[in-house]
Design an enzyme around this catalytic site. Structure first.
Site, PDB file in Angstrom:
ATOM      1  CG  ASP A  50      18.561 -12.821   7.553  1.00 45.90           C
ATOM      2  OD1 ASP A  50      17.969 -12.938   6.461  1.00 45.90           O
ATOM      3  OD2 ASP A  50      19.510 -12.040   7.744  1.00 45.90           O
ATOM      4  CE1 TYR A 149      10.305  -3.448  -3.335  1.00 46.07           C
ATOM      5  CE2 TYR A 149       9.041  -2.248  -4.973  1.00 46.07           C
ATOM      6  CZ  TYR A 149       9.090  -3.062  -3.854  1.00 46.07           C
ATOM      7  OH  TYR A 149       7.916  -3.486  -3.276  1.00 46.07           O
ATOM      8  CE  LYS A 192       5.786   1.448   0.199  1.00 39.53           C
ATOM      9  NZ  LYS A 192       4.769   0.586   0.775  1.00 39.53           N
ATOM     10  CE  LYS A 200       6.555  15.206   4.332  1.00 39.50           C
ATOM     11  NZ  LYS A 200       7.027  15.429   2.952  1.00 39.50           N
ATOM     12  CD  GLN A 218       4.582  13.686  -7.853  1.00 40.25           C
ATOM     13  OE1 GLN A 218       4.358  14.752  -8.383  1.00 40.25           O
ATOM     14  NE2 GLN A 218       5.328  13.589  -6.758  1.00 40.25           N
ATOM     15  NE  ARG A 283       3.867   2.257 -11.000  1.00 44.57           N
ATOM     16  CZ  ARG A 283       5.079   2.263 -10.414  1.00 44.57           C
ATOM     17  NH1 ARG A 283       5.176   2.281  -9.115  1.00 44.57           N
ATOM     18  NH2 ARG A 283       6.164   2.224 -11.147  1.00 44.57           N
TER      19      ARG A 283
HETATM   20  P1  NAD Z   1       7.236  -4.271   5.078  1.00 41.56           P
HETATM   21  O1  NAD Z   1       8.612  -3.723   4.878  1.00 41.56           O
HETATM   22  O2  NAD Z   1       6.403  -3.700   6.149  1.00 41.56           O
HETATM   23  O3  NAD Z   1       7.298  -5.843   5.288  1.00 41.56           O
HETATM   24  C1  NAD Z   1       8.332  -6.638   4.789  1.00 41.56           C
HETATM   25  C2  NAD Z   1       8.864  -7.444   5.946  1.00 41.56           C
HETATM   26  O4  NAD Z   1       9.915  -8.296   5.464  1.00 41.56           O
HETATM   27  C3  NAD Z   1       9.473  -6.562   7.054  1.00 41.56           C
HETATM   28  O5  NAD Z   1       8.812  -6.780   8.284  1.00 41.56           O
HETATM   29  C4  NAD Z   1      10.918  -7.015   7.114  1.00 41.56           C
HETATM   30  O6  NAD Z   1      11.465  -7.047   8.418  1.00 41.56           O
HETATM   31  C5  NAD Z   1      10.831  -8.412   6.519  1.00 41.56           C
HETATM   32  N1  NAD Z   1      12.130  -8.849   6.050  1.00 41.56           N
HETATM   33  C6  NAD Z   1      13.014  -8.125   5.304  1.00 41.56           C
HETATM   34  N2  NAD Z   1      14.140  -8.838   5.125  1.00 41.56           N
HETATM   35  C7  NAD Z   1      13.961 -10.022   5.767  1.00 41.56           C
HETATM   36  C8  NAD Z   1      14.779 -11.163   5.944  1.00 41.56           C
HETATM   37  N3  NAD Z   1      16.004 -11.210   5.431  1.00 41.56           N
HETATM   38  N4  NAD Z   1      14.291 -12.200   6.662  1.00 41.56           N
HETATM   39  C9  NAD Z   1      13.043 -12.145   7.197  1.00 41.56           C
HETATM   40  N5  NAD Z   1      12.224 -11.086   7.063  1.00 41.56           N
HETATM   41  C10 NAD Z   1      12.681 -10.039   6.351  1.00 41.56           C
HETATM   42  O7  NAD Z   1       6.515  -4.144   3.670  1.00 41.56           O
HETATM   43  P2  NAD Z   1       4.996  -4.363   3.284  1.00 41.56           P
HETATM   44  O8  NAD Z   1       4.455  -3.045   2.870  1.00 41.56           O
HETATM   45  O9  NAD Z   1       4.286  -5.149   4.326  1.00 41.56           O
HETATM   46  O10 NAD Z   1       5.148  -5.227   1.942  1.00 41.56           O
HETATM   47  C11 NAD Z   1       5.020  -6.642   1.931  1.00 41.56           C
HETATM   48  C12 NAD Z   1       5.367  -7.155   0.542  1.00 41.56           C
HETATM   49  O11 NAD Z   1       4.534  -6.534  -0.440  1.00 41.56           O
HETATM   50  C13 NAD Z   1       6.808  -6.848   0.120  1.00 41.56           C
HETATM   51  O12 NAD Z   1       7.301  -7.924  -0.623  1.00 41.56           O
HETATM   52  C14 NAD Z   1       6.656  -5.638  -0.762  1.00 41.56           C
HETATM   53  O13 NAD Z   1       7.726  -5.535  -1.683  1.00 41.56           O
HETATM   54  C15 NAD Z   1       5.338  -5.933  -1.442  1.00 41.56           C
HETATM   55  N6  NAD Z   1       4.689  -4.709  -1.923  1.00 41.56           N
HETATM   56  C16 NAD Z   1       4.211  -3.801  -1.027  1.00 41.56           C
HETATM   57  C17 NAD Z   1       3.619  -2.638  -1.495  1.00 41.56           C
HETATM   58  C18 NAD Z   1       3.097  -1.606  -0.541  1.00 41.56           C
HETATM   59  O14 NAD Z   1       2.588  -0.577  -1.007  1.00 41.56           O
HETATM   60  N7  NAD Z   1       3.143  -1.792   0.779  1.00 41.56           N
HETATM   61  C19 NAD Z   1       3.511  -2.397  -2.870  1.00 41.56           C
HETATM   62  C20 NAD Z   1       4.029  -3.338  -3.746  1.00 41.56           C
HETATM   63  C21 NAD Z   1       4.591  -4.511  -3.260  1.00 41.56           C
END
Ligand code: NAD
Length: 327
Positions: A50, A149, A192, A200, A218, A283
């Site tokens: 964590d 967020y 998403k 779906k 949108q 967007r």
């Molecule tokens: P995801 O949720 O699949 O991956 C994020 C990972 O972080 C998860 O596996 C989760 O278990 C881990 N995590 C959360 N809290 C934690 C903690 N306390 N300690 C250790 N690990 C922890 O999301 P993703 O789609 O792979 O996105 C990756 C990054 O990109 C994120 O920062 C997200 O905000 C950013 N992002 C993603 C998108 C998208 O469309 N997927 C768009 C904009 C930004």
């Protein structure tokens, strides 16, 4: 040997990034609360931990790495981010992770961390017209993201850039726009739009109906995972710190997205518009800066990425059905 540290390496983008870096011959350590959900990790060292815990950060940031990617965040799709029910967790968990990572990396003399911000940090007032949203990097202020967020992302991108100015780091900040593809969350509430719509449609009969949140007018753009990795890696290895959009400029309405998926599935699908969290009206990524600085733009169409994603989700559904019949 080149080495990489991937925070969030058990998540969607992180697990794909680990694969990509392994293919490039890197030694990779990944850190996450969980292993990747849909395939075995390819990391040489996968630490379950964590990142809100400073001791965990100390343990995993124990040496220099050629590249460090900070992707860990408490996140999900509209059903997670925009309902308001998770606001405190999202802000507290993600900000704590970023504060810890920035500070521990500095202490271990790691100079460069890639940070994944999001298009959700852009002001809502520039995204009210679905036909002409404004998301150029310089339109970020006066800040007015439409979700907590987005506010946390804005805070954390400023945090990493403040470490550049005050502590001589050279962190990199990307603003991702809706990344999608195989092995992304497709069910359970954190998925998403592209994955939810593929699911779906895959479950629907030919001639059947699916529910769509909002009027479907949108607009959004979506970037396929492989393109996202290319943009991420190019930025990390470049001399440009960002913040910069990493997205696609192929903007579509959600209704059009449904039609594309239905076409891929070979089904006629009726849309039933229901109320639900939809986020801003429009967007789209503005790729002028990234094209100018890194010479990068997506190489394939949205349709091509959706074909791969739909095929993968159909396979997951088939697998679940086989498992359910065994139980
Ligand atoms: P995801 O949720 O699949 O991956 C994020 C990972 O972080 C998860 O596996 C989760 O278990 C881990 N995590 C959360 N809290 C934690 C903690 N306390 N300690 C250790 N690990 C922890 O999301 P993703 O789609 O792979 O996105 C990756 C990054 O990109 C994120 O920062 C997200 O905000 C950013 N992002 C993603 C998108 C998208 O469309 N997927 C768009 C904009 C930004």
């Amino acid at each position: 040997m080149k080495s990489a540290l991937v925070f969030g390496g058990g998540g969607f983008i992180g697990s794909h990034l680990v694969k990509r870096l392994k293919n490039e011959g890197y030694w990779v350590r990944a850190v996450d609360l969980k292993f990747p959900e849909f395939s075995e990790t390819q990391a040489d060292d996968f630490v379950i931990g964590d990142l809100r815990d400073q001791q965990v950060c100390d343990r995993v940031i124990d040496r220099g790495f050629t590249e460090v990617y900070q992707l860990a965040a408490d996140m999900g799709g509209a059903g997670y981010i925009f309902t308001g029910e998770h606001d405190a967790d999202i802000m507290h968990n993600s900000a704590t992770i970023n504060l810890n990572v920035a500070d521990r990396c500095l202490k271990r003399n790691i100079k460069r961390v890639f940070y994944s911000s999001s298009a959700c940090m852009y002001p809502a007032y520039n995204q009210e017209n679905p036909d002409d949203p404004k998301c150029s990097e310089d339109s970020a202020y006066p800040a007015a993201p439409d979700s907590e967020y987005g506010w946390e992302k804005l805070f954390s991108e400023r945090l990493f850039l403040a470490y550049n100015r005050n502590h001589g780091m050279s962190n990199r900040v990307a603003r991702y726009h809706n990344i999608f593809g195989p092995e992304g969350t497709w069910t359970g509430g954190k998925e998403k739009a592209p994955a939810a719509i593929c699911r779906k449609v895959a479950y629907a009969q030919n001639g059947g109906e699916i529910e769509i949140w909002g009027d479907g007018l949108q607009t959004r753009s979506f970037l396929y995972i492989d393109e996202c990795l290319e943009g991420t890696i190019r930025l990390t290895r470049s001399s440009f710190e960002g913040p910069v959009n990493v997205g696609s400029q192929e903007m579509v309405t959600i209704n059009r997205l449904v039609e594309m998926v239905a076409e891929i599935a070979g089904k006629k699908i009726h849309k039933n518009h229901i109320s639900g969290p939809t986020g801003v009206r429009g967007r789209n990524s503005d790729n002028r800066l990234i094209e100018q600085k890194l010479g990068w733009k997506p190489s394939k169409s949205l349709y091509a990425g959706l074909e791969k994603t739909y095929e993968w989700i159909e396979r997951q559904i088939g697998r679940n059905a086989v498992e359910a019949s065994k139980a």
